[in-house]
Design a protein around this motif. Structure first.
Motif, PDB file in Angstrom:
ATOM      1  N   CYS A   1     -25.461  23.639  23.739  1.00  0.00           N
ATOM      2  CA  CYS A   1     -23.719  24.146  24.881  1.00  0.00           C
ATOM      3  C   CYS A   1     -24.229  25.481  25.164  1.00  0.00           C
ATOM      4  O   CYS A   1     -24.121  26.176  24.418  1.00  0.00           O
ATOM      5  CB  CYS A   1     -22.822  24.074  23.462  1.00  0.00           C
ATOM      6  N   GLU A   2     -24.619  25.114  26.516  1.00  0.00           N
ATOM      7  CA  GLU A   2     -25.447  26.764  26.701  1.00  0.00           C
ATOM      8  C   GLU A   2     -24.254  27.398  27.452  1.00  0.00           C
ATOM      9  O   GLU A   2     -24.406  28.616  27.123  1.00  0.00           O
ATOM     10  CB  GLU A   2     -26.212  25.989  28.161  1.00  0.00           C
TER      11      GLU A   2
ATOM     12  N   GLY B   1      -8.899  13.168   4.899  1.00  0.00           N
ATOM     13  CA  GLY B   1      -9.850  13.512   6.032  1.00  0.00           C
ATOM     14  C   GLY B   1      -8.954  13.630   7.273  1.00  0.00           C
ATOM     15  O   GLY B   1      -8.056  13.183   6.978  1.00  0.00           O
ATOM     16  N   VAL B   2      -9.577  14.924   7.548  1.00  0.00           N
ATOM     17  CA  VAL B   2      -8.336  14.955   9.032  1.00  0.00           C
ATOM     18  C   VAL B   2      -9.435  15.041  10.468  1.00  0.00           C
ATOM     19  O   VAL B   2     -10.669  14.835  10.301  1.00  0.00           O
ATOM     20  CB  VAL B   2      -7.972  16.593   9.266  1.00  0.00           C
ATOM     21  N   GLY B   3      -8.393  13.645  11.290  1.00  0.00           N
ATOM     22  CA  GLY B   3      -8.375  13.416  12.757  1.00  0.00           C
ATOM     23  C   GLY B   3      -8.622  13.800  13.603  1.00  0.00           C
ATOM     24  O   GLY B   3      -6.867  13.960  13.863  1.00  0.00           O
ATOM     25  N   LEU B   4      -8.711  14.006  14.903  1.00  0.00           N
ATOM     26  CA  LEU B   4      -7.954  14.444  16.373  1.00  0.00           C
ATOM     27  C   LEU B   4      -8.048  14.797  17.593  1.00  0.00           C
ATOM     28  O   LEU B   4      -9.302  14.776  17.630  1.00  0.00           O
ATOM     29  CB  LEU B   4      -7.128  16.260  15.755  1.00  0.00           C
TER      30      LEU B   4
ATOM     31  N   PHE C   1     -14.940  31.650  17.675  1.00  0.00           N
ATOM     32  CA  PHE C   1     -14.705  30.612  17.939  1.00  0.00           C
ATOM     33  C   PHE C   1     -15.774  30.146  18.094  1.00  0.00           C
ATOM     34  O   PHE C   1     -15.364  28.656  18.510  1.00  0.00           O
ATOM     35  CB  PHE C   1     -13.908  30.930  18.906  1.00  0.00           C
ATOM     36  N   LEU C   2     -16.929  30.952  19.021  1.00  0.00           N
ATOM     37  CA  LEU C   2     -17.893  29.984  18.818  1.00  0.00           C
ATOM     38  C   LEU C   2     -18.685  29.306  18.262  1.00  0.00           C
ATOM     39  O   LEU C   2     -19.338  28.007  18.345  1.00  0.00           O
ATOM     40  CB  LEU C   2     -19.099  31.232  19.947  1.00  0.00           C
ATOM     41  N   ILE C   3     -18.763  29.800  17.081  1.00  0.00           N
ATOM     42  CA  ILE C   3     -20.157  29.299  15.931  1.00  0.00           C
ATOM     43  C   ILE C   3     -18.898  28.369  14.861  1.00  0.00           C
ATOM     44  O   ILE C   3     -19.876  27.746  13.891  1.00  0.00           O
ATOM     45  CB  ILE C   3     -20.412  30.341  14.855  1.00  0.00           C
ATOM     46  N   SER C   4     -17.431  28.124  14.869  1.00  0.00           N
ATOM     47  CA  SER C   4     -16.952  27.650  14.116  1.00  0.00           C
ATOM     48  C   SER C   4     -16.141  26.789  14.983  1.00  0.00           C
ATOM     49  O   SER C   4     -16.323  25.571  15.898  1.00  0.00           O
ATOM     50  CB  SER C   4     -15.455  28.162  13.342  1.00  0.00           C
ATOM     51  N   GLY C   5     -14.555  27.023  15.431  1.00  0.00           N
ATOM     52  CA  GLY C   5     -14.008  26.184  15.902  1.00  0.00           C
ATOM     53  C   GLY C   5     -13.434  24.473  15.743  1.00  0.00           C
ATOM     54  O   GLY C   5     -13.810  23.389  16.861  1.00  0.00           O
ATOM     55  N   ASN C   6     -13.710  23.750  14.575  1.00  0.00           N
ATOM     56  CA  ASN C   6     -13.598  22.650  14.240  1.00  0.00           C
ATOM     57  C   ASN C   6     -11.582  22.773  13.877  1.00  0.00           C
ATOM     58  O   ASN C   6     -11.951  22.971  12.243  1.00  0.00           O
ATOM     59  CB  ASN C   6     -14.419  22.775  13.420  1.00  0.00           C
ATOM     60  N   PRO C   7     -10.962  22.231  14.375  1.00  0.00           N
ATOM     61  CA  PRO C   7      -9.460  22.623  13.990  1.00  0.00           C
ATOM     62  C   PRO C   7      -9.183  21.155  12.835  1.00  0.00           C
ATOM     63  O   PRO C   7      -8.082  21.911  12.375  1.00  0.00           O
ATOM     64  CB  PRO C   7      -8.774  22.019  15.410  1.00  0.00           C
TER      65      PRO C   7
ATOM     66  N   CYS D   1     -12.678  15.713  17.761  1.00  0.00           N
ATOM     67  CA  CYS D   1     -13.225  16.086  15.995  1.00  0.00           C
ATOM     68  C   CYS D   1     -11.945  15.806  14.565  1.00  0.00           C
ATOM     69  O   CYS D   1     -11.480  14.153  14.684  1.00  0.00           O
ATOM     70  CB  CYS D   1     -12.306  17.552  16.099  1.00  0.00           C
ATOM     71  N   PHE D   2     -13.401  15.444  13.729  1.00  0.00           N
ATOM     72  CA  PHE D   2     -13.120  15.152  11.907  1.00  0.00           C
ATOM     73  C   PHE D   2     -13.528  16.115  11.361  1.00  0.00           C
ATOM     74  O   PHE D   2     -14.604  16.524  11.424  1.00  0.00           O
ATOM     75  CB  PHE D   2     -13.106  13.892  12.252  1.00  0.00           C
ATOM     76  N   SER D   3     -12.976  16.393  10.368  1.00  0.00           N
ATOM     77  CA  SER D   3     -13.407  17.202   9.219  1.00  0.00           C
ATOM     78  C   SER D   3     -14.357  16.919   8.886  1.00  0.00           C
ATOM     79  O   SER D   3     -14.883  15.892   8.519  1.00  0.00           O
ATOM     80  CB  SER D   3     -11.582  17.296   8.165  1.00  0.00           C
ATOM     81  N   GLY D   4     -15.003  18.123   8.254  1.00  0.00           N
ATOM     82  CA  GLY D   4     -16.884  17.653   7.582  1.00  0.00           C
ATOM     83  C   GLY D   4     -17.508  17.283   7.807  1.00  0.00           C
ATOM     84  O   GLY D   4     -18.584  16.952   7.355  1.00  0.00           O
ATOM     85  N   SER D   5     -17.801  17.236   9.551  1.00  0.00           N
ATOM     86  CA  SER D   5     -18.247  16.396  10.419  1.00  0.00           C
ATOM     87  C   SER D   5     -19.764  17.150  10.405  1.00  0.00           C
ATOM     88  O   SER D   5     -19.585  19.039  10.721  1.00  0.00           O
ATOM     89  CB  SER D   5     -18.202  16.518  12.103  1.00  0.00           C
ATOM     90  N   THR D   6     -20.577  17.356  10.769  1.00  0.00           N
ATOM     91  CA  THR D   6     -22.047  18.248  10.776  1.00  0.00           C
ATOM     92  C   THR D   6     -22.284  17.806  12.077  1.00  0.00           C
ATOM     93  O   THR D   6     -23.182  19.288  12.811  1.00  0.00           O
ATOM     94  CB  THR D   6     -23.095  17.467  10.533  1.00  0.00           C
ATOM     95  N   PHE D   7     -21.138  17.313  13.220  1.00  0.00           N
ATOM     96  CA  PHE D   7     -21.367  17.199  15.234  1.00  0.00           C
ATOM     97  C   PHE D   7     -20.457  18.295  15.209  1.00  0.00           C
ATOM     98  O   PHE D   7     -19.171  18.243  14.645  1.00  0.00           O
ATOM     99  CB  PHE D   7     -21.050  16.143  15.418  1.00  0.00           C
ATOM    100  N   PRO D   8     -20.675  19.707  16.763  1.00  0.00           N
ATOM    101  CA  PRO D   8     -19.391  19.516  16.709  1.00  0.00           C
ATOM    102  C   PRO D   8     -18.435  18.758  17.667  1.00  0.00           C
ATOM    103  O   PRO D   8     -18.632  17.932  17.643  1.00  0.00           O
ATOM    104  CB  PRO D   8     -19.925  20.813  18.080  1.00  0.00           C
ATOM    105  N   CYS D   9     -17.152  19.472  17.560  1.00  0.00           N
ATOM    106  CA  CYS D   9     -16.170  18.948  18.574  1.00  0.00           C
ATOM    107  C   CYS D   9     -16.223  18.567  20.187  1.00  0.00           C
ATOM    108  O   CYS D   9     -17.703  19.312  21.050  1.00  0.00           O
ATOM    109  CB  CYS D   9     -14.685  19.527  18.204  1.00  0.00           C
ATOM    110  N   SER D  10     -15.935  17.310  20.297  1.00  0.00           N
ATOM    111  CA  SER D  10     -16.364  16.771  21.769  1.00  0.00           C
ATOM    112  C   SER D  10     -15.286  18.145  22.299  1.00  0.00           C
ATOM    113  O   SER D  10     -14.579  18.741  22.132  1.00  0.00           O
ATOM    114  CB  SER D  10     -16.141  15.872  22.303  1.00  0.00           C
TER     115      SER D  10
END
Length: 280
Positions: free
Chosen positions: A37-38, A196-199, A75-81, A237-246
């Protein structure tokens, strides 16, 4: 003498680039986390540069800018609502002396699948006018997430909500998801063991949130394939994900940070003009 003085001044400006011993490790951690994510890496570098220049001759505001930088870095390193919402749910339960719920990525991904199916079905008063069949959990949502079929458990409840714009997690929790006694009672149900939470949403359409609850065993229910990674989702986004949010979920928050970045760069340009051009 003037030339030597100019060189010393330049050296002092360079030496100020890393006034804190952990600046470089912090930057490297951010780069490693967002190697794909440049723009986040570029934003962090710009913030560092602006902080350096704006505070180099104004010691009273150095601490203020550094605190701002720390907030932007977090904000940059976390950011999963979705993760933030799980934290809010558990804090609400512990306040009532109820056990915390396990953050289950399989449930979170299926919650995302739920609201993805319901996109475009948000009423004017924030009600999701959509109810997928129960079979969709095992036949559609689970397979799309990579949930291993033998690990399917019982879903003990769900809460869904929508809004015409993105809301921060705490606001979404109180104004969209848990806005009446029925939802609060479901949230505090003693039979729940996992959540589990998704948005999902986009800048020019409604945002949708979903919370799924389960009474399954902590480590063996709704397990994701590929060592818990599951299938990467294209949106949301979904909680517990190892992938970043779109990117769609974070555009409103990102725009706020862009405005702050512009202000810092105005300070940068002003300082450059005063120190390098006026002094010539």
């Amino acid at each position: 003498m003037a030339l030597i003085k100019d060189k010393e001044s330049a050296r002092n400006r360079v030496s100020f680039l890393f006034p804190f011993s952990f600046s470089l490790p912090m930057m490297m951690a951010a780069k490693k986390h967002y190697c794909c994510c440049e723009w986040k890496w570029i934003v962090l570098c710009q913030l560092l540069l602006a902080v350096v220049v704006c505070s180099s001759h104004h010691g009273n505001i150095r601490l203020f800018f550094f605190k701002f930088l720390v907030h932007c870095y977090m904000f940059l390193i976390s950011g999963n609502p979705a993760n933030d919402l799980v934290d809010i749910i558990n804090k609400n339960r512990t306040a009532q002396k109820l056990p915390q719920l396990n953050d289950n990525p399989g449930l979170g991904c299926m919650a995302l699948q739920y609201v993805e199916l319901c996109k475009g079905n948000c009423t004017s008063n924030g009600v999701v006018n959509c109810k997928p069949p129960e079979d969709d959990f095992t036949e559609v949502f689970g397979p799309n997430c990579g949930v291993e079929l033998p690990t399917f458990g019982t879903i003990t409840g769900h809460i869904v909500g929508c809004q015409s714009k993105y809301l921060e997690p705490l606001v979404a929790f109180s104004h969209v998801l848990v806005k009446d006694r029925k939802a609060l009672s479901l949230l505090r149900n003693k039979s729940h063991t996992a959540v589990g939470v998704g948005l999902v949403g986009a800048r020019k359409s409604s945002f949708f949130w979903c919370i799924l609850f389960s009474d399954g065993q902590t480590n063996s229910t709704f397990a994701l394939e590929d060592d818990g990674k599951g299938i990467k989702q294209k949106e949301g986004c979904f909680s517990g994900s190892t992938f970043p949010c779109s990117s769609g979920q974070r555009i409103p928050v990102f725009l706020n940070n862009v405005m702050a970045l512009l202000l810092l760069n105005i300070c940068l340009l002003q300082h450059l003009y005063q120190t390098w051009f006026v002094s010539m």
